[in-house]
Design a protein around this motif. Structure first.
Motif, PDB file in Angstrom:
ATOM      1  N   THR A  78       1.152  -1.182   0.367  1.00 46.57           N
ATOM      2  CA  THR A  78       0.121  -0.448  -0.019  1.00 46.57           C
ATOM      3  C   THR A  78       0.750   0.900  -0.080  1.00 46.57           C
ATOM      4  N   PRO A  79       0.873   2.208  -0.519  1.00 43.91           N
ATOM      5  CA  PRO A  79       1.091   3.289  -0.941  1.00 43.91           C
ATOM      6  C   PRO A  79       1.559   4.075   0.287  1.00 43.91           C
ATOM      7  N   PRO A  80       2.274   4.761   0.520  1.00 48.14           N
ATOM      8  CA  PRO A  80       2.314   5.613   1.579  1.00 48.14           C
ATOM      9  C   PRO A  80       1.391   6.524   2.121  1.00 48.14           C
ATOM     10  N   ASN A  81       0.830   7.327   0.840  1.00 50.05           N
ATOM     11  CA  ASN A  81       0.304   8.577   0.746  1.00 50.05           C
ATOM     12  C   ASN A  81      -1.557   8.004   1.087  1.00 50.05           C
ATOM     13  N   GLN A  82      -1.289   6.699   1.130  1.00 45.20           N
ATOM     14  CA  GLN A  82      -2.458   6.240   1.393  1.00 45.20           C
ATOM     15  C   GLN A  82      -2.763   5.877   2.918  1.00 45.20           C
ATOM     16  N   LEU A  83      -2.035   5.009   3.709  1.00 45.81           N
ATOM     17  CA  LEU A  83      -1.566   5.021   5.161  1.00 45.81           C
ATOM     18  C   LEU A  83      -1.669   6.336   5.798  1.00 45.81           C
ATOM     19  N   GLY A  84      -1.629   7.414   5.229  1.00 43.67           N
ATOM     20  CA  GLY A  84      -1.281   8.593   6.088  1.00 43.67           C
ATOM     21  C   GLY A  84      -0.160   8.572   6.798  1.00 43.67           C
ATOM     22  N   GLN A  85       1.138   8.862   5.910  1.00 43.35           N
ATOM     23  CA  GLN A  85       2.605   8.739   6.641  1.00 43.35           C
ATOM     24  C   GLN A  85       2.864   9.736   6.462  1.00 43.35           C
ATOM     25  N   THR A  86       3.183  10.690   6.840  1.00 44.53           N
ATOM     26  CA  THR A  86       2.806  12.147   6.728  1.00 44.53           C
ATOM     27  C   THR A  86       4.010  13.111   6.179  1.00 44.53           C
ATOM     28  N   GLY A  87       5.106  12.194   6.824  1.00 42.05           N
ATOM     29  CA  GLY A  87       6.252  11.858   6.600  1.00 42.05           C
ATOM     30  C   GLY A  87       6.618  11.900   5.921  1.00 42.05           C
ATOM     31  N   TRP A  88       6.348  10.863   4.752  1.00 40.28           N
ATOM     32  CA  TRP A  88       6.756  10.435   3.170  1.00 40.28           C
ATOM     33  C   TRP A  88       5.898  11.538   3.139  1.00 40.28           C
ATOM     34  N   MET A  89       4.782  11.773   2.983  1.00 42.04           N
ATOM     35  CA  MET A  89       4.119  12.827   1.797  1.00 42.04           C
ATOM     36  C   MET A  89       4.362  14.327   2.043  1.00 42.04           C
ATOM     37  N   TYR A  90       5.231  14.539   2.953  1.00 43.25           N
ATOM     38  CA  TYR A  90       6.489  16.436   2.565  1.00 43.25           C
ATOM     39  C   TYR A  90       7.398  16.351   2.465  1.00 43.25           C
ATOM     40  N   THR A  91       8.006  14.681   2.499  1.00 39.96           N
ATOM     41  CA  THR A  91       9.580  15.030   1.389  1.00 39.96           C
ATOM     42  C   THR A  91       8.803  14.738  -0.018  1.00 39.96           C
ATOM     43  N   TYR A  92       7.905  13.651  -0.366  1.00 44.00           N
ATOM     44  CA  TYR A  92       7.322  13.598  -2.135  1.00 44.00           C
ATOM     45  C   TYR A  92       6.850  15.460  -2.093  1.00 44.00           C
ATOM     46  N   LEU A  93       6.028  16.308  -1.402  1.00 43.14           N
ATOM     47  CA  LEU A  93       5.749  17.264  -1.618  1.00 43.14           C
ATOM     48  C   LEU A  93       7.058  18.606  -2.302  1.00 43.14           C
ATOM     49  N   VAL A  94       8.093  17.840  -1.324  1.00 42.53           N
ATOM     50  CA  VAL A  94       9.163  19.608  -1.610  1.00 42.53           C
ATOM     51  C   VAL A  94       9.756  18.916  -2.959  1.00 42.53           C
ATOM     52  N   LEU A  95      10.073  17.505  -2.693  1.00 40.59           N
ATOM     53  CA  LEU A  95      10.653  16.810  -4.246  1.00 40.59           C
ATOM     54  C   LEU A  95       9.568  17.971  -5.310  1.00 40.59           C
ATOM     55  N   ILE A  96       8.625  17.575  -5.213  1.00 38.23           N
ATOM     56  CA  ILE A  96       7.978  17.210  -6.248  1.00 38.23           C
ATOM     57  C   ILE A  96       7.798  18.722  -6.993  1.00 38.23           C
ATOM     58  N   TRP A  97       7.717  19.556  -5.871  1.00 41.93           N
ATOM     59  CA  TRP A  97       8.688  21.134  -6.022  1.00 41.93           C
ATOM     60  C   TRP A  97       9.362  21.599  -6.432  1.00 41.93           C
ATOM     61  N   ALA A  98      10.390  21.263  -5.666  1.00 38.08           N
ATOM     62  CA  ALA A  98      11.658  21.529  -6.267  1.00 38.08           C
ATOM     63  C   ALA A  98      12.245  21.076  -7.598  1.00 38.08           C
ATOM     64  N   VAL A  99      11.821  19.537  -8.249  1.00 39.77           N
ATOM     65  CA  VAL A  99      11.777  19.199  -9.917  1.00 39.77           C
ATOM     66  C   VAL A  99      11.182  20.236 -10.585  1.00 39.77           C
ATOM     67  N   ALA A 100       9.629  21.009 -10.337  1.00 45.44           N
ATOM     68  CA  ALA A 100       8.934  21.796 -10.921  1.00 45.44           C
ATOM     69  C   ALA A 100       9.380  22.938 -10.854  1.00 45.44           C
ATOM     70  N   LEU A 101       9.928  23.421 -10.359  1.00 47.10           N
ATOM     71  CA  LEU A 101      10.900  24.792 -10.170  1.00 47.10           C
ATOM     72  C   LEU A 101      11.760  25.285 -11.159  1.00 47.10           C
ATOM     73  N   VAL A 102      12.861  23.667 -10.384  1.00 44.41           N
ATOM     74  CA  VAL A 102      13.849  23.386 -11.684  1.00 44.41           C
ATOM     75  C   VAL A 102      13.108  23.930 -13.253  1.00 44.41           C
ATOM     76  N   ALA A 103      12.908  22.406 -13.658  1.00 44.75           N
ATOM     77  CA  ALA A 103      11.931  22.486 -14.455  1.00 44.75           C
ATOM     78  C   ALA A 103      11.822  24.200 -15.186  1.00 44.75           C
ATOM     79  N   ALA A 104      11.046  25.157 -14.866  1.00 43.86           N
ATOM     80  CA  ALA A 104      10.064  25.862 -14.875  1.00 43.86           C
ATOM     81  C   ALA A 104      11.454  27.140 -15.366  1.00 43.86           C
ATOM     82  N   TRP A 105      12.682  27.096 -14.105  1.00 48.87           N
ATOM     83  CA  TRP A 105      14.146  27.908 -14.519  1.00 48.87           C
ATOM     84  C   TRP A 105      14.367  27.113 -15.677  1.00 48.87           C
TER      85      TRP A 105
END
Length: 70
Positions: free
Chosen positions: A11-38
């Motif tokens: 079961t993916p961690p986001n479906q289990l409510g593992q907030t640490g994993w979700m915040y790591t994913y959030l930061v990773l996705i934002w960083a990749v998106a900002l670098v791609a936009a730049w």
């Protein structure tokens, strides 16, 4: 299957409510998106805009480098 960030189990961690994993994913996705936009802005949009301004006669062409024969 590629799991970013890495996790184990069925079961993916986001479906289990593992907030640490979700915040790591959030930061990773934002960083990749900002670098791609730049990168897209710096290496695609700005050069294209500069060339269009030169073609339209709104900006002089870039000067030749000093000491370089034509």
């Amino acid at each position: 299957m590629l799991r970013i960030p890495p996790w184990q189990g069925e079961t993916p961690p986001n479906q289990l409510g593992q907030t640490g994993w979700m915040y790591t994913y959030l930061v990773l996705i934002w960083a990749v998106a900002l670098v791609a936009a730049w990168l897209a802005t710096r290496f695609i949009e700005q050069p294209a805009a500069r060339r269009l301004r030169v073609l339209a006669g709104l900006e002089p062409a870039a000067p030749k480098a000093a000491g370089v024969p034509a």
